[in-house]
Structure formats: structure tokens, C-alpha cells
Design a protein around this motif. Structure first.
Motif, PDB file in Angstrom:
ATOM      1  N   ARG A 177       0.839  -1.196   0.000  1.00  0.00           N
ATOM      2  CA  ARG A 177       0.000   0.000   0.000  1.00  0.00           C
ATOM      3  C   ARG A 177       0.877   1.251   0.000  1.00  0.00           C
ATOM      4  N   ASP A 178       2.042   1.210   0.696  1.00  0.00           N
ATOM      5  CA  ASP A 178       2.950   2.363   0.708  1.00  0.00           C
ATOM      6  C   ASP A 178       3.486   2.652  -0.693  1.00  0.00           C
ATOM      7  N   GLU A 179       3.858   1.606  -1.429  1.00  0.00           N
ATOM      8  CA  GLU A 179       4.329   1.822  -2.801  1.00  0.00           C
ATOM      9  C   GLU A 179       3.199   2.360  -3.675  1.00  0.00           C
ATOM     10  N   LEU A 180       1.998   1.836  -3.501  1.00  0.00           N
ATOM     11  CA  LEU A 180       0.868   2.342  -4.275  1.00  0.00           C
ATOM     12  C   LEU A 180       0.637   3.818  -3.976  1.00  0.00           C
ATOM     13  N   THR A 181       0.743   4.205  -2.726  1.00  0.00           N
ATOM     14  CA  THR A 181       0.582   5.615  -2.352  1.00  0.00           C
ATOM     15  C   THR A 181       1.634   6.486  -3.047  1.00  0.00           C
ATOM     16  N   ALA A 182       2.879   6.009  -3.094  1.00  0.00           N
ATOM     17  CA  ALA A 182       3.947   6.749  -3.772  1.00  0.00           C
ATOM     18  C   ALA A 182       3.674   6.859  -5.266  1.00  0.00           C
ATOM     19  N   ILE A 183       3.143   5.805  -5.858  1.00  0.00           N
ATOM     20  CA  ILE A 183       2.806   5.820  -7.290  1.00  0.00           C
ATOM     21  C   ILE A 183       1.690   6.832  -7.548  1.00  0.00           C
ATOM     22  N   LEU A 184       0.656   6.803  -6.738  1.00  0.00           N
ATOM     23  CA  LEU A 184      -0.472   7.720  -6.917  1.00  0.00           C
ATOM     24  C   LEU A 184      -0.050   9.173  -6.740  1.00  0.00           C
ATOM     25  N   ALA A 185       0.972   9.409  -5.914  1.00  0.00           N
ATOM     26  CA  ALA A 185       1.475  10.773  -5.701  1.00  0.00           C
ATOM     27  C   ALA A 185       2.068  11.369  -6.978  1.00  0.00           C
ATOM     28  N   LEU A 186       2.450  10.523  -7.936  1.00  0.00           N
ATOM     29  CA  LEU A 186       2.978  11.010  -9.219  1.00  0.00           C
ATOM     30  C   LEU A 186       1.873  11.622 -10.083  1.00  0.00           C
ATOM     31  N   GLN A 187       0.640  11.350  -9.750  1.00  0.00           N
ATOM     32  CA  GLN A 187      -0.541  11.835 -10.461  1.00  0.00           C
ATOM     33  C   GLN A 187      -0.589  11.394 -11.928  1.00  0.00           C
ATOM     34  N   PRO A 188      -0.403  10.073 -12.171  1.00  0.00           N
ATOM     35  CA  PRO A 188      -0.621   9.592 -13.532  1.00  0.00           C
ATOM     36  C   PRO A 188      -2.105   9.658 -13.847  1.00  0.00           C
ATOM     37  N   THR A 189      -2.437   9.504 -15.106  1.00  0.00           N
ATOM     38  CA  THR A 189      -3.843   9.447 -15.498  1.00  0.00           C
ATOM     39  C   THR A 189      -4.498   8.201 -14.920  1.00  0.00           C
ATOM     40  N   ALA A 190      -3.736   7.091 -14.923  1.00  0.00           N
ATOM     41  CA  ALA A 190      -4.276   5.816 -14.460  1.00  0.00           C
ATOM     42  C   ALA A 190      -3.180   4.992 -13.809  1.00  0.00           C
ATOM     43  N   VAL A 191      -3.621   4.020 -13.022  1.00  0.00           N
ATOM     44  CA  VAL A 191      -2.728   3.020 -12.462  1.00  0.00           C
ATOM     45  C   VAL A 191      -3.257   1.654 -12.905  1.00  0.00           C
ATOM     46  N   GLN A 192      -2.353   0.829 -13.411  1.00  0.00           N
ATOM     47  CA  GLN A 192      -2.699  -0.523 -13.851  1.00  0.00           C
ATOM     48  C   GLN A 192      -2.149  -1.483 -12.808  1.00  0.00           C
ATOM     49  N   ILE A 193      -3.035  -2.236 -12.164  1.00  0.00           N
ATOM     50  CA  ILE A 193      -2.626  -3.060 -11.028  1.00  0.00           C
ATOM     51  C   ILE A 193      -3.075  -4.504 -11.187  1.00  0.00           C
ATOM     52  N   SER A 194      -2.270  -5.400 -10.634  1.00  0.00           N
ATOM     53  CA  SER A 194      -2.663  -6.805 -10.596  1.00  0.00           C
ATOM     54  C   SER A 194      -3.082  -7.226  -9.193  1.00  0.00           C
ATOM     55  N   ARG A 230     -12.097   9.229  -6.989  1.00  0.00           N
ATOM     56  CA  ARG A 230     -10.636   9.227  -6.965  1.00  0.00           C
ATOM     57  C   ARG A 230     -10.123  10.040  -8.142  1.00  0.00           C
ATOM     58  N   ALA A 231      -8.896  10.506  -8.027  1.00  0.00           N
ATOM     59  CA  ALA A 231      -8.297  11.358  -9.058  1.00  0.00           C
ATOM     60  C   ALA A 231      -7.636  10.560 -10.170  1.00  0.00           C
ATOM     61  N   VAL A 232      -7.510   9.261 -10.009  1.00  0.00           N
ATOM     62  CA  VAL A 232      -6.822   8.426 -10.977  1.00  0.00           C
ATOM     63  C   VAL A 232      -7.744   7.290 -11.424  1.00  0.00           C
ATOM     64  N   ARG A 233      -7.642   6.934 -12.694  1.00  0.00           N
ATOM     65  CA  ARG A 233      -8.407   5.788 -13.188  1.00  0.00           C
ATOM     66  C   ARG A 233      -7.705   4.496 -12.781  1.00  0.00           C
TER      67      ARG A 233
END
Length: 189
Positions: free
Chosen positions: A64-81, A90-93
């Protein structure tokens, strides 16, 4: 056809893909991959692309900490498994990875049928067609796509989008610009 070119490791390759017509670029972060880049490099790519195309951080992390760091980059979307939960607002798709046997998902903005994960292994056509038919959200198709076969894959599966990584590389993480242009051209026919 919406086209995502994944496995970007440099701002130059990402901006070339966008300038050539890609709708989205993907960067692998916080995952064991030949194409994994540090979050700082992903931030550089996101800044270089700007609002001209979607930016997708691809991760297989369960942290979850890594996901939080990724979301802080403000990409359009996050692709997760991993099966993270997200608030409805939420601000990200969110793009969830499906592998053959997984059921359709509705707790996301899109799904990607991808058992390949950048290895070039061809998608399972029967499974992909079933997910496209049954999915309540848009479906991306990935796995073994190249400039030579993407047209057939689009006709066979009828996805919302296609996603390519290793099929456009000169070496892992380095895009062959001629293949990028050929792939985009084949998707638009």
C-alpha cells in the motif's frame, strides 16, 4: 482504436510515441521487470508527456505504501494486478489486470486482458473475446501484439484498446521507432 504503448523507460521514447499518435504510454514501477524504472524517472516521463496523452503507471506491487507513492505522481491511471480497493471518488483511473480464468470486474474503470506481462506471450483469444462480451467496463487487449498481428487481433477480439510492450522493442525497455509507427498505423486501418 485506443492505443497504449507500455514499458516506457525514457522521456524521449514516450514523447516519440505520443507525437506519433499513441493515446497512452505506460511505465512499469515498483515491480520486478526488465522495464522497471524508478518513480523519479516515471515522474519525468509524466511531465514530458503532459496532457497530450494518458500516462499509466503499471505495477504488480502488493504494498500500500508503494501504491501511495505511485499515486502521488498523479498519472492518469494506475494498472494493477493486486486486489487493492479504491474509493469511488478518486483522481486516478484504475485498470485491473485479468488473466485467463479471472472473471470480469466492475470495481475499476477498465480491465486489461494480459497474462503476458511484457514477455510477448500471445493472448488467449477465446478468453479475451468472452471478457470483451461480458465486461461492464472497457477492455484492453495485450499479449504478443506486434505491427504484423495487431489488425487481426482487433478484428478477432474487438477490444476497446490495445496495449503493446515487447512487440515494439529493439531491446528490453528501448522502443524501435519504426515499429512504433507501424503499429500505430496498423491500429488505425
Amino acid at each position: 482504436m485506443f492505443v497504449k504503448i507500455c514499458g516506457m523507460t525514457t522521456p524521449g521514447d514516450a514523447t516519440f510515441a505520443v507525437n506519433s499518435g499513441a493515446d497512452a504510454v505506460g511505465m512499469v514501477v515498483c515491480s520486478e521487470s526488465l522495464r522497471e524504472i524508478p518513480l523519479e524517472r516515471a515522474a519525468e516521463i509524466i511531465a514530458a508527456v503532459g496532457s497530450r496523452a494518458a500516462t499509466v503507471c503499471v505495477t504488480h506491487t502488493s504494498s500500500r505504501d508503494e501504491l501511495t507513492a505511485i499515486l502521488a505522481l498523479q498519472p492518469t491511471a494506475v494498472q494493477i494486478s493486486h486486489d487493492f480497493s479504491f474509493p469511488d471518488e478518486r483522481a486516478v483511473r484504475v485498470i485491473r489486470v485479468l488473466e485467463p480464468g479471472d472473471p470480469p470486474r466492475a470495481d475499476c474503470d477498465a480491465v486489461i486482458v494480459d497474462a503476458s506481462r511484457g514477455t510477448g506471450r500471445r493472448y488467449d483469444g477465446e478468453y479475451a473475446r468472452r471478457i470483451v462480451r461480458d465486461s461492464p467496463v472497457p477492455v484492453y487487449l495485450a499479449g504478443g501484439l506486434t505491427p504484423e498481428n495487431v489488425g487481426e487481433a482487433i478484428r478477432e477480439v474487438r477490444p476497446y484498446a490495445v496495449d503493446v510492450c515487447s512487440g515494439l522493442e529493439a531491446a528490453p525497455g528501448i522502443k524501435d521507432r519504426r515499429k512504433v509507427v507501424s503499429f500505430l498505423r496498423a491500429c488505425r486501418i
